[in-house]
Design an enzyme around this catalytic site. Sequence first.
Site, PDB file in Angstrom:
ATOM      1  N   GLU A   1     -53.923 -27.310  63.563  1.00  0.00           N
ATOM      2  CA  GLU A   1     -54.237 -27.609  64.983  1.00  0.00           C
ATOM      3  C   GLU A   1     -52.998 -27.994  65.788  1.00  0.00           C
ATOM      4  O   GLU A   1     -52.971 -29.043  66.451  1.00  0.00           O
ATOM      5  CB  GLU A   1     -55.300 -28.720  65.061  1.00  0.00           C
TER       6      GLU A   1
ATOM      7  N   GLU B   1     -62.451 -25.071  59.511  1.00  0.00           N
ATOM      8  CA  GLU B   1     -63.123 -26.362  59.780  1.00  0.00           C
ATOM      9  C   GLU B   1     -64.356 -26.064  60.606  1.00  0.00           C
ATOM     10  O   GLU B   1     -64.247 -25.487  61.704  1.00  0.00           O
ATOM     11  CB  GLU B   1     -62.219 -27.328  60.564  1.00  0.00           C
TER      12      GLU B   1
ATOM     13  N   ASN C   1     -55.416 -33.233  60.323  1.00  0.00           N
ATOM     14  CA  ASN C   1     -54.374 -33.914  61.069  1.00  0.00           C
ATOM     15  C   ASN C   1     -53.408 -34.642  60.142  1.00  0.00           C
ATOM     16  O   ASN C   1     -52.220 -34.796  60.451  1.00  0.00           O
ATOM     17  CB  ASN C   1     -55.006 -34.913  62.053  1.00  0.00           C
TER      18      ASN C   1
HETATM   19  O1  AHR Z   1     -62.004 -32.889  60.201  1.00  0.00           O
HETATM   20  C1  AHR Z   1     -61.544 -33.937  60.992  1.00  0.00           C
HETATM   21  C2  AHR Z   1     -60.369 -33.535  61.865  1.00  0.00           C
HETATM   22  O2  AHR Z   1     -60.812 -32.634  62.833  1.00  0.00           O
HETATM   23  C3  AHR Z   1     -59.238 -32.810  61.182  1.00  0.00           C
HETATM   24  O3  AHR Z   1     -58.305 -33.659  60.602  1.00  0.00           O
HETATM   25  C4  AHR Z   1     -58.617 -32.057  62.301  1.00  0.00           C
HETATM   26  O4  AHR Z   1     -57.977 -30.874  61.872  1.00  0.00           O
HETATM   27  C5  AHR Z   1     -59.762 -31.809  63.267  1.00  0.00           C
HETATM   28  O5  AHR Z   1     -59.420 -32.137  64.562  1.00  0.00           O
END
Ligand code: AHR
Length: 511
Positions: free
Chosen positions: A173, A298, A72
């Site tokens: 995202e 992720e 984020n």
């Molecule tokens: O990894 C933590 C957060 O989770 C990241 O910043 C985001 O991409 C996801 O929502």
Amino acid sequence: MFEAKLIVDRDFVLAPLDRRLFGVFVEHLGRCVYNGIHEPAHPTADEHGFRGDVAELTKELGATIVRYPGGNFMSGYNWEDGVGPKEQRPRRLDLAWFSTETNQVGTHEFMAWCRKVGIEPMFGVNLGTRGPDEARHYLEYCNHPGGTALSDLRRSHGAQEPLGIKFWCLGNEMDGPWQICQKTPDEYGRIAKETAKLMRWVDPSIELAACGSSAYDMPTYGVWEDRVLEHCFEFVDYLSLHSYFVKPPAGQGSDTSTESFFAQIETNARYIEDTVAIADAVATRKRSTKRLKLSFDEWNVWYRARHGEHLKQAGWPEAPRLLEEIYTAEDALLIGGMLTMFINHADRVKVACMAQLCNVIAPIMTEPGGPAWRQTIFHPFAQAARWAHGDVLRSVVKSPGYANAKHGELPYLCASVVHDAATDQTAVFLLNRHLTDPMELSITLRGLGMDRELVLAEELHSADLNASNTADAPDRVAPQPLEGVAIAGEQLHVRLKPASWNIIVTKVLRP
Ligand code: AHR
């Protein structure tokens, strides 16, 4: 006790394993960078301020690629803030995590850390507050040899040679309402396409990943992938997937069982297969033979430290303690099972990043001025990253199972097999999901050689599934030798403890 079988055949190769399946993620979030990998006052710190003990643990983890600088965070980041003399770098409000960003670590410092730990960088561009223009400028700054304002600026910052960053994420995202400058799939698809076009013109050697949905259970999952790819399919190499594994809170009739927790292995397999189906349907619609690759950039267990702590903190702190999930033995078993699942999808999943690396939902924890230690989830990742080389073989599993509301009957055995023709070594990864009974397992390695020796056999098992590793007891949950592996020609026999993750490596003896 119950019996199970695993059968593979040398001729039934799924795909070569891409070693970038063992990636991690470093975000400017909480104590991942500052007071995590970077702590200038720590006794082990190097000239750039990076902790030596964390670097050593990162090497031991065996991570091959690292996603940076977010997450984020990326959607509000100005790359220019993180280059040039440190004393001139601005302090900024980070709207992703409600923290103050000091910019004392930026592109060059992070590249120095990558070199220190021997890991490939995977950078991202900000498609939240910014767009194609900044993205192409950032790439030119990093990868163009010289003779332009931006490449010469890099050289004036001490990097004569191009940084050679090959893998770039087109934002993060962008479907999520929490994202800085969320976009509709058409808005994002268009900007991803135009950004990709410009970036490739600057450096045709790069690889690009477009954002898929931020989770399988997003209401727009499927529609998002389809619309985004309608715009940018021809311009990108990868579609990105994210998944955090959860255990629902007790009460309200929710299923908090370990068996259900482990069924997320199948949920994520479906996530991959559904996403492949959508990408291939777009290909069909476009009369294209291109097969998009997936970047699962992720993934981890994350449900305890997930109550919006960042929204509750006051005063825009620097490097606050956020998302500091403490992992258990149960989590480590799920991570092991998830790794077998990724390996078994190696035909389409080419990159995967455990999120994150240090302190923030992480395999490595630190205390400022103090020790660094391995969380439980460190171990299955390190074992797989160390031993999985070569071709993934198609696993045939014959195992009794248990009923799951979402997926029906699930086998107790999760397994994957990777064979390295270069070394004649075969690594077998095994999760016994039965919580009380040992598994009597026969493994047939058909066509892989009759005369073999044991290289390594280890198990990860804890009588207490809630056991964790801490600064005071860092090795409470750690791999132990797996005793009793019998080898007879192509056959291996072993008894696996209930609720255990195991690895067996054998090698063919050549006369
Ligand atoms: O990894 C933590 C957060 O989770 C990241 O910043 C985001 O991409 C996801 O929502």
